[in-house]
Design a protein around this motif. Structure first.
Motif, short mmCIF file in Angstrom:
data_model
loop_
_atom_site.label_atom_id
_atom_site.label_comp_id
_atom_site.label_asym_id
_atom_site.label_seq_id
_atom_site.Cartn_x
_atom_site.Cartn_y
_atom_site.Cartn_z
N ARG A 33 0.89 -1.11 0.19
CA ARG A 33 0.19 -0.10 -0.12
C ARG A 33 0.73 1.02 -0.03
NH1 ARG A 33 -3.67 2.02 4.84
NH2 ARG A 33 -4.81 3.94 3.71
N ILE A 34 1.96 1.20 0.85
CA ILE A 34 2.88 2.52 0.74
C ILE A 34 3.38 2.56 -0.52
CG2 ILE A 34 4.98 3.21 1.80
CD1 ILE A 34 4.48 1.46 4.09
N VAL A 35 3.88 1.61 -1.47
CA VAL A 35 4.43 1.76 -2.91
C VAL A 35 3.27 2.13 -3.61
CG1 VAL A 35 5.19 0.36 -4.57
CG2 VAL A 35 6.28 -0.16 -2.50
N GLU A 36 2.24 1.68 -3.48
CA GLU A 36 0.75 2.21 -4.31
C GLU A 36 0.91 3.52 -4.15
OE1 GLU A 36 -3.67 1.40 -5.05
OE2 GLU A 36 -2.65 0.22 -3.62
N TYR A 37 0.73 4.17 -3.08
CA TYR A 37 0.62 5.54 -2.71
C TYR A 37 1.78 6.41 -3.20
CZ TYR A 37 -0.84 9.70 -0.40
OH TYR A 37 -1.07 11.06 -0.10
N ALA A 38 2.84 5.93 -3.23
CA ALA A 38 4.15 6.58 -3.41
C ALA A 38 4.28 6.73 -4.81
CB ALA A 38 5.42 6.03 -2.94
N ARG A 39 3.76 5.55 -5.67
CA ARG A 39 3.62 5.76 -7.30
C ARG A 39 2.84 6.94 -7.51
NH1 ARG A 39 5.56 1.62 -9.87
NH2 ARG A 39 5.03 0.15 -8.22
N GLU A 40 1.71 7.24 -6.84
CA GLU A 40 0.58 8.37 -7.25
C GLU A 40 1.40 9.57 -7.00
OE1 GLU A 40 -2.57 8.04 -5.02
OE2 GLU A 40 -3.24 5.94 -5.65
N HIS A 41 2.50 9.75 -6.49
CA HIS A 41 3.15 11.22 -6.20
C HIS A 41 4.45 11.18 -6.40
CE1 HIS A 41 -0.33 12.35 -3.69
NE2 HIS A 41 -0.47 11.12 -3.35
N LEU A 42 5.31 10.37 -7.09
CA LEU A 42 6.67 10.23 -7.11
C LEU A 42 6.82 9.33 -8.56
CD1 LEU A 42 8.02 9.04 -3.54
CD2 LEU A 42 7.65 11.21 -4.44
N ASP A 43 7.66 9.62 -9.04
CA ASP A 43 8.29 9.04 -10.46
C ASP A 43 9.05 7.74 -10.03
OD1 ASP A 43 9.10 7.82 -12.86
OD2 ASP A 43 9.61 9.83 -13.53
N LEU A 44 8.65 6.69 -10.08
CA LEU A 44 9.43 5.51 -9.30
C LEU A 44 10.47 4.96 -10.53
CD1 LEU A 44 6.98 3.37 -7.18
CD2 LEU A 44 8.21 5.54 -6.48
N SER A 45 10.47 5.57 -11.81
CA SER A 45 11.44 5.23 -12.78
C SER A 45 12.51 6.05 -12.62
CB SER A 45 10.98 5.67 -14.03
OG SER A 45 10.63 7.06 -14.54
N ARG A 46 12.46 7.03 -11.33
CA ARG A 46 13.80 7.89 -11.21
C ARG A 46 14.21 7.60 -9.81
NH1 ARG A 46 11.56 12.77 -10.70
NH2 ARG A 46 13.61 13.57 -10.39
N PRO A 47 15.37 7.72 -9.38
CA PRO A 47 15.85 7.52 -8.06
C PRO A 47 14.93 8.15 -6.89
CG PRO A 47 17.64 7.86 -9.55
CD PRO A 47 16.47 8.13 -10.12
N VAL A 48 14.78 7.41 -5.73
CA VAL A 48 14.00 7.68 -4.61
C VAL A 48 15.11 7.44 -3.53
CG1 VAL A 48 12.02 7.36 -3.15
CG2 VAL A 48 11.71 7.26 -5.89
N GLY A 49 14.88 8.52 -2.57
CA GLY A 49 15.52 8.07 -1.13
C GLY A 49 14.51 7.68 -0.28
N LEU A 50 14.75 6.38 0.23
CA LEU A 50 13.90 5.64 0.98
C LEU A 50 14.44 5.73 2.44
CD1 LEU A 50 11.56 3.75 1.87
CD2 LEU A 50 12.99 1.81 1.21
N SER A 51 13.71 6.43 3.45
CA SER A 51 14.04 6.58 4.81
C SER A 51 13.57 5.96 5.77
CB SER A 51 13.54 8.26 5.04
OG SER A 51 14.11 8.43 6.45
N LEU A 52 14.04 5.07 6.65
CA LEU A 52 13.53 4.23 7.48
C LEU A 52 14.32 4.57 9.04
CD1 LEU A 52 13.31 0.77 5.80
CD2 LEU A 52 11.37 2.36 6.14
N ILE A 53 14.05 5.72 9.32
CA ILE A 53 14.79 6.25 10.70
C ILE A 53 13.88 5.97 11.91
CG2 ILE A 53 15.42 8.29 11.84
CD1 ILE A 53 16.98 7.61 9.10
N ALA A 54 14.70 4.98 12.91
CA ALA A 54 14.04 4.56 14.10
C ALA A 54 12.83 3.60 13.98
CB ALA A 54 13.90 5.69 15.12
N LEU A 55 12.82 3.07 12.67
CA LEU A 55 11.42 2.41 12.48
C LEU A 55 11.51 0.82 12.73
CD1 LEU A 55 8.39 2.16 11.50
CD2 LEU A 55 9.28 2.13 9.20
#
Length: 265
Positions: free
Chosen positions: A138-160
């Motif tokens: 679901r996170i990926v699906e939502y991200a795809r609506e707002h980000l262009d996943l064909s270009r690099p993305v910074g994935l942040s998992l801080i203290a998670l």
């Protein structure tokens, strides 16, 4: 922009929540008495816990700025937490004003602060999703609506990831989040470790579990495993304050948190 899927009235103030305890450690004001009580228990067990929280926060600032300077202008921050300025979008939009950021968190109180999160630069864009890390698709699906996943993305998992215990398959969740991201994407991780004082950690873990929050510390080797298949930047997986230290850091002493930043080849 927000997608909620819940009613804000469902905020549970009868049990401590890790995000609100973290807010207390950072001297914030967005927590309830039950959170303050649990956080104070942790402080009694580990008097440097506030320094640990700040060291973790300062690592996020340095890592996000570093990744933005590698030319990454899109970010997915999972486990956002209660806003403590500067937030990730403020850091990266200083480097690239047009940067886009998608925030995701499962604490209803974070939604109440989504308006603050959603005010970025005029050129940039921010969005927020209320979701549990156990729903990576679901996170990926939502991200795809707002980000262009064909270009690099910074994935942040801080203290998670400490709140994703082994039975929840953290490596599988991480793979699901990373797989659709383009080559040149980056992963930023911070993770508490019990190696510094195992006995104290067991007592801290009991505080979280008594509030209904399973939590798991991991060793240096276990944290390093999250970067399998990626290209780790120097200095590798190290204590938070040792990762590309800068002048003016609030906390410089070593804290029980391992961190790292890596690039997807």
């Amino acid at each position: 922009m927000t997608e909620t899927g819940f009613s804000p009235e469902r905020i549970d103030t009868s049990r401590p929540h890790s995000a609100r305890m973290y807010d207390w450690f950072l001297d914030g004001k967005d927590h309830y008495p039950v959170d303050a009580e649990a956080a104070a228990e942790v402080l009694e067990l580990f008097p440097h816990v506030k320094d640990t929280a700040w060291a973790n926060r300062e690592f996020m600032h340095r890592a996000a700025r570093f990744v933005a300077r590698q030319g990454v202008s899109q970010f997915l921050d999972v486990g956002t937490g209660i806003p403590t300025e500067p937030n990730l979008h403020q850091i990266v939009q200083e480097v690239t004003p047009s940067a886009r950021v998608v925030y995701a968190d499962n604490d209803p109180i974070v939604l109440r602060h989504a308006e603050a999160l959603l005010h970025g630069t005029p050129e940039g864009r921010t969005a927020y999703l209320h979701v549990d890390i156990r729903e990576p698709e679901r996170i990926v699906e939502y991200a795809r609506e707002h980000l262009d996943l064909s270009r690099p993305v910074g994935l942040s998992l801080i203290a998670l990831l400490p709140f994703v215990t082994d039975e929840r398959n953290p490596c599988g969740i991480l793979r699901t989040l990373l797989e659709p991201l383009a080559p040149g994407s980056h992963l930023m991780v911070s993770h508490v470790s019990a190696e510094f004082d195992p006995e104290v950690w067991e007592r801290i873990k009991a505080v979280y579990r008594s509030g209904g929050t399973p939590v798991q510390a991991r060793s240096h080797a276990e944290v390093t495993r999250f970067f399998d298949g990626l290209e780790l930047y120097a200095p590798g997986v190290v204590a938070a304050t040792s990762w590309r230290a800068e002048p003016g850091m609030r906390v410089r002493e070593k804290q029980p948190v391992y961190v790292g930043v890596a690039r997807k080849p």
